[in-house]
Design a protein around this motif. Sequence first.
Motif, PDB file in Angstrom:
ATOM      1  N   LYS A   1      -0.912 -18.072 -10.736  1.00  0.00           N
ATOM      2  CA  LYS A   1      -0.449 -17.467  -9.618  1.00  0.00           C
ATOM      3  C   LYS A   1       0.929 -16.975 -10.233  1.00  0.00           C
ATOM      4  CE  LYS A   1       0.697 -17.622  -4.839  1.00  0.00           C
ATOM      5  NZ  LYS A   1      -0.394 -16.466  -4.302  1.00  0.00           N
TER       6      LYS A   1
ATOM      7  N   ASP B   1      10.261   3.986   6.822  1.00  0.00           N
ATOM      8  CA  ASP B   1      10.193   2.477   6.793  1.00  0.00           C
ATOM      9  C   ASP B   1      11.184   2.487   7.622  1.00  0.00           C
ATOM     10  OD1 ASP B   1       7.832  -0.119   5.278  1.00  0.00           O
ATOM     11  OD2 ASP B   1      10.414  -0.856   6.511  1.00  0.00           O
TER      12      ASP B   1
ATOM     13  N   GLY C   1       1.271  -1.308  -0.002  1.00  0.00           N
ATOM     14  CA  GLY C   1       0.258  -0.138   0.029  1.00  0.00           C
ATOM     15  C   GLY C   1       0.773   1.757  -0.140  1.00  0.00           C
TER      16      GLY C   1
ATOM     17  N   ASP D   1      -3.653  -3.576   5.664  1.00  0.00           N
ATOM     18  CA  ASP D   1      -4.263  -4.680   6.538  1.00  0.00           C
ATOM     19  C   ASP D   1      -3.805  -3.381   8.002  1.00  0.00           C
ATOM     20  OD1 ASP D   1      -3.162  -6.258   5.079  1.00  0.00           O
ATOM     21  OD2 ASP D   1      -1.921  -7.561   5.868  1.00  0.00           O
TER      22      ASP D   1
ATOM     23  N   VAL E   1       8.523   3.387  13.833  1.00  0.00           N
ATOM     24  CA  VAL E   1       7.369   4.366  13.787  1.00  0.00           C
ATOM     25  C   VAL E   1       6.780   3.645  15.368  1.00  0.00           C
ATOM     26  CG1 VAL E   1       4.992   5.249  13.137  1.00  0.00           C
ATOM     27  CG2 VAL E   1       6.801   4.879  11.512  1.00  0.00           C
TER      28      VAL E   1
ATOM     29  N   THR F   1      -5.385  -8.790   2.228  1.00  0.00           N
ATOM     30  CA  THR F   1      -4.803  -8.986   1.127  1.00  0.00           C
ATOM     31  C   THR F   1      -3.788  -7.771   0.031  1.00  0.00           C
ATOM     32  OG1 THR F   1      -6.532  -8.455  -0.639  1.00  0.00           O
ATOM     33  CG2 THR F   1      -6.425 -10.343   0.367  1.00  0.00           C
ATOM     34  N   ALA F   2      -3.252  -7.863  -0.177  1.00  0.00           N
ATOM     35  CA  ALA F   2      -1.997  -7.179  -1.194  1.00  0.00           C
ATOM     36  C   ALA F   2      -2.909  -6.373  -2.347  1.00  0.00           C
ATOM     37  CB  ALA F   2      -1.352  -7.848  -2.305  1.00  0.00           C
ATOM     38  N   GLN F   3      -3.668  -7.753  -3.093  1.00  0.00           N
ATOM     39  CA  GLN F   3      -4.606  -7.100  -3.617  1.00  0.00           C
ATOM     40  C   GLN F   3      -5.273  -5.574  -3.602  1.00  0.00           C
ATOM     41  OE1 GLN F   3      -8.341  -8.817  -6.238  1.00  0.00           O
ATOM     42  NE2 GLN F   3      -7.029 -10.067  -5.305  1.00  0.00           N
TER      43      GLN F   3
HETATM   44  P1  FAD Z   1       3.236  -4.743   3.900  1.00  0.00           P
HETATM   45  O1  FAD Z   1       2.878  -5.780   2.468  1.00  0.00           O
HETATM   46  O2  FAD Z   1       3.139  -5.671   5.091  1.00  0.00           O
HETATM   47  O3  FAD Z   1       4.022  -3.610   4.453  1.00  0.00           O
HETATM   48  C1  FAD Z   1       3.903  -2.649   5.822  1.00  0.00           C
HETATM   49  C2  FAD Z   1       5.433  -2.540   6.080  1.00  0.00           C
HETATM   50  O4  FAD Z   1       5.418  -1.870   7.293  1.00  0.00           O
HETATM   51  C3  FAD Z   1       6.236  -2.607   5.695  1.00  0.00           C
HETATM   52  O5  FAD Z   1       7.482  -2.336   4.414  1.00  0.00           O
HETATM   53  C4  FAD Z   1       6.850  -3.012   7.290  1.00  0.00           C
HETATM   54  O6  FAD Z   1       8.745  -2.737   6.993  1.00  0.00           O
HETATM   55  C5  FAD Z   1       7.098  -1.180   7.194  1.00  0.00           C
HETATM   56  N1  FAD Z   1       6.692  -1.055   8.676  1.00  0.00           N
HETATM   57  C6  FAD Z   1       5.711  -2.029   9.960  1.00  0.00           C
HETATM   58  N2  FAD Z   1       6.302  -1.793  10.875  1.00  0.00           N
HETATM   59  C7  FAD Z   1       7.056  -0.465  11.158  1.00  0.00           C
HETATM   60  C8  FAD Z   1       7.102   0.026  11.881  1.00  0.00           C
HETATM   61  N3  FAD Z   1       6.605   0.429  13.628  1.00  0.00           N
HETATM   62  N4  FAD Z   1       7.922   1.001  11.341  1.00  0.00           N
HETATM   63  C9  FAD Z   1       8.790   1.423  10.517  1.00  0.00           C
HETATM   64  N5  FAD Z   1       8.188   0.293   8.995  1.00  0.00           N
HETATM   65  C10 FAD Z   1       7.089  -0.608   9.370  1.00  0.00           C
HETATM   66  N6  FAD Z   1      -2.605 -10.927  -0.155  1.00  0.00           N
HETATM   67  C11 FAD Z   1      -2.970 -11.567  -1.623  1.00  0.00           C
HETATM   68  O7  FAD Z   1      -3.661 -10.233  -2.577  1.00  0.00           O
HETATM   69  N7  FAD Z   1      -2.510 -12.689  -3.056  1.00  0.00           N
HETATM   70  C12 FAD Z   1      -1.987 -13.524  -1.921  1.00  0.00           C
HETATM   71  O8  FAD Z   1      -1.084 -13.969  -2.624  1.00  0.00           O
HETATM   72  C13 FAD Z   1      -0.998 -13.369  -1.187  1.00  0.00           C
HETATM   73  N8  FAD Z   1      -0.207 -14.311  -0.186  1.00  0.00           N
HETATM   74  C14 FAD Z   1       0.031 -13.932   1.399  1.00  0.00           C
HETATM   75  C15 FAD Z   1       1.197 -15.335   1.616  1.00  0.00           C
HETATM   76  C16 FAD Z   1       1.809 -14.358   2.730  1.00  0.00           C
HETATM   77  C17 FAD Z   1       3.238 -16.124   3.175  1.00  0.00           C
HETATM   78  C18 FAD Z   1       1.143 -14.079   3.934  1.00  0.00           C
HETATM   79  C19 FAD Z   1       2.128 -13.461   4.626  1.00  0.00           C
HETATM   80  C20 FAD Z   1      -0.025 -13.004   3.021  1.00  0.00           C
HETATM   81  C21 FAD Z   1       0.038 -12.752   1.557  1.00  0.00           C
HETATM   82  N9  FAD Z   1      -1.278 -11.694   1.209  1.00  0.00           N
HETATM   83  C22 FAD Z   1      -1.535 -12.081   0.007  1.00  0.00           C
HETATM   84  C23 FAD Z   1      -1.147 -10.792   1.910  1.00  0.00           C
HETATM   85  C24 FAD Z   1      -0.687  -9.344   1.877  1.00  0.00           C
HETATM   86  O9  FAD Z   1       0.478 -10.168   1.527  1.00  0.00           O
HETATM   87  C25 FAD Z   1      -0.739  -8.169   2.994  1.00  0.00           C
HETATM   88  O10 FAD Z   1      -2.332  -8.003   2.845  1.00  0.00           O
HETATM   89  C26 FAD Z   1      -0.329  -7.431   2.430  1.00  0.00           C
HETATM   90  O11 FAD Z   1       1.358  -7.566   2.665  1.00  0.00           O
HETATM   91  C27 FAD Z   1      -0.097  -5.599   3.368  1.00  0.00           C
HETATM   92  O12 FAD Z   1       0.019  -4.573   2.390  1.00  0.00           O
HETATM   93  P2  FAD Z   1       0.813  -3.610   3.609  1.00  0.00           P
HETATM   94  O13 FAD Z   1       1.128  -2.656   2.139  1.00  0.00           O
HETATM   95  O14 FAD Z   1      -1.109  -3.183   4.188  1.00  0.00           O
HETATM   96  O15 FAD Z   1       1.651  -3.603   4.010  1.00  0.00           O
END
Ligand code: FAD
Length: 396
Positions: free
Chosen positions: A372, A34, A13, A295, A78, A311-313
């Motif tokens: 995939k 980050d 995101g 998330d 953070v 989800t990442a989607q």
């Molecule tokens: P994230 O991608 O988790 O990124 C969060 C960022 O914040 C990271 O860079 C981290 O370093 C940073 N951060 C966190 N806390 C702090 C802090 N306190 N200070 C500074 N930086 C911080 N989703 C799908 O859509 N399709 C799939 O096939 C799928 N497969 C998956 C398989 C696995 C094994 C897992 C674990 C998850 C999967 N997901 C999938 C879910 C998906 O990975 C998450 O929903 C997604 O990563 C969430 O994205 P985000 O942008 O919210 O945060």
Amino acid sequence: MRKRIVILGAGYGGLRTLKRLQRMKPNAELILIDKNDYHCEKTSLHEVAAGTANADEICYSLQQVIDPKRTQFIQDTVLRVDRESRRIQLKEHKPISYDYLVIGLGFVPEYYGIEGMDRFGLAISDIPSVIRIRNHIEDQFKAWTEDQRSDRLVIAVGGAGFTSFEFLGELTQRIPELITRYQVDAKQVRIVCIEPTPKALPMFNRQLAAYGSRKLRNRGVDFLIGRVCGFDGAKIYYRTKEQVQSLKAGTFVWTGGVSGSAVVRDSGFEERRGRVRVMDDLSVPGHPEILIIGDCSAVIDPGSGQPYPTTAQIALQQADCAAYNVKAMLDDRPTKSFVFKFKGTVCSLGRDDAVGEVMGKGLKGRPASVMKKVIENRSLVKIGGVETMLKKGRFS
Ligand code: FAD
């Protein structure tokens, strides 16, 4: 004075929001924060945990996305968002003020208060956590050659959802390599999935879910029905209808749930399991200048009345809307509502097998596995660009 936009988190995101905003060239300062200087494709973390991929194969430097003329990057953890003073509290740096804030800090494992998990639990959440899992499993194989303790080679996984199946799929392909390398007795290796109900892969229809379970069973995974209620580092305790039973295992990996970043709770947002129910335009109720995506956010699915799964989607789609809305607020234009378009989901079951649903169609086996890889490559293009996809993409 120039306004300041701060983005927390360089995940799906956060980094996609930055990329979009850089293109929109807002008349504002852009800051990305980050704790790491790399982006991790978290949808592939299970591969590193199983040892079928290395960490550098699923990560790339943030410099590939950050335009240094437009964006300042701060590498720090953070701690909290102070909404009243509009400041971010960081571990190492001085507080950073903001005019507009996008929070995309992702997920942490949710143990639901299960005893012992905080101390002993292994979970798939970031690069250090999956390296720990990979090393732990390998250490058990090494140690077996010394003491031949049979429970060392029992690997248990808690939960039978998406992450569990993706991890088990990879693990069943890694085990033969470990057996050969450490010359262990193959009969001693046992892989167990503990799930509270017989309903594995609940996001898919029964046929697709049964395909996934059958494939793992054929590769030697045992399924136990029970609700995990404790772990003391050596024994997993799980509740069945009648009683609490236990299983001795050398490794226990928890995949049973996640919640949004603890920063959300520590900052006093109204949340449930680290997720804030955001307004239609992704802003926080009462704080139009703060948008939460990925998330850490909860967007209600009008069909089910429940929040969409994290989800990442959805994080990537929210990022496009968040970037648009931040620019709109800067330009004094109205913001727009976020509308999620579900494109489908595919769960890998190892290198060449998968199961999923895309555009309403069920897919299994090799076609699902190819799909995939297409999805993963598309996600790489959306953030890292074509060059990153060519370097890190999946082609075989
Ligand atoms: P994230 O991608 O988790 O990124 C969060 C960022 O914040 C990271 O860079 C981290 O370093 C940073 N951060 C966190 N806390 C702090 C802090 N306190 N200070 C500074 N930086 C911080 N989703 C799908 O859509 N399709 C799939 O096939 C799928 N497969 C998956 C398989 C696995 C094994 C897992 C674990 C998850 C999967 N997901 C999938 C879910 C998906 O990975 C998450 O929903 C997604 O990563 C969430 O994205 P985000 O942008 O919210 O945060």
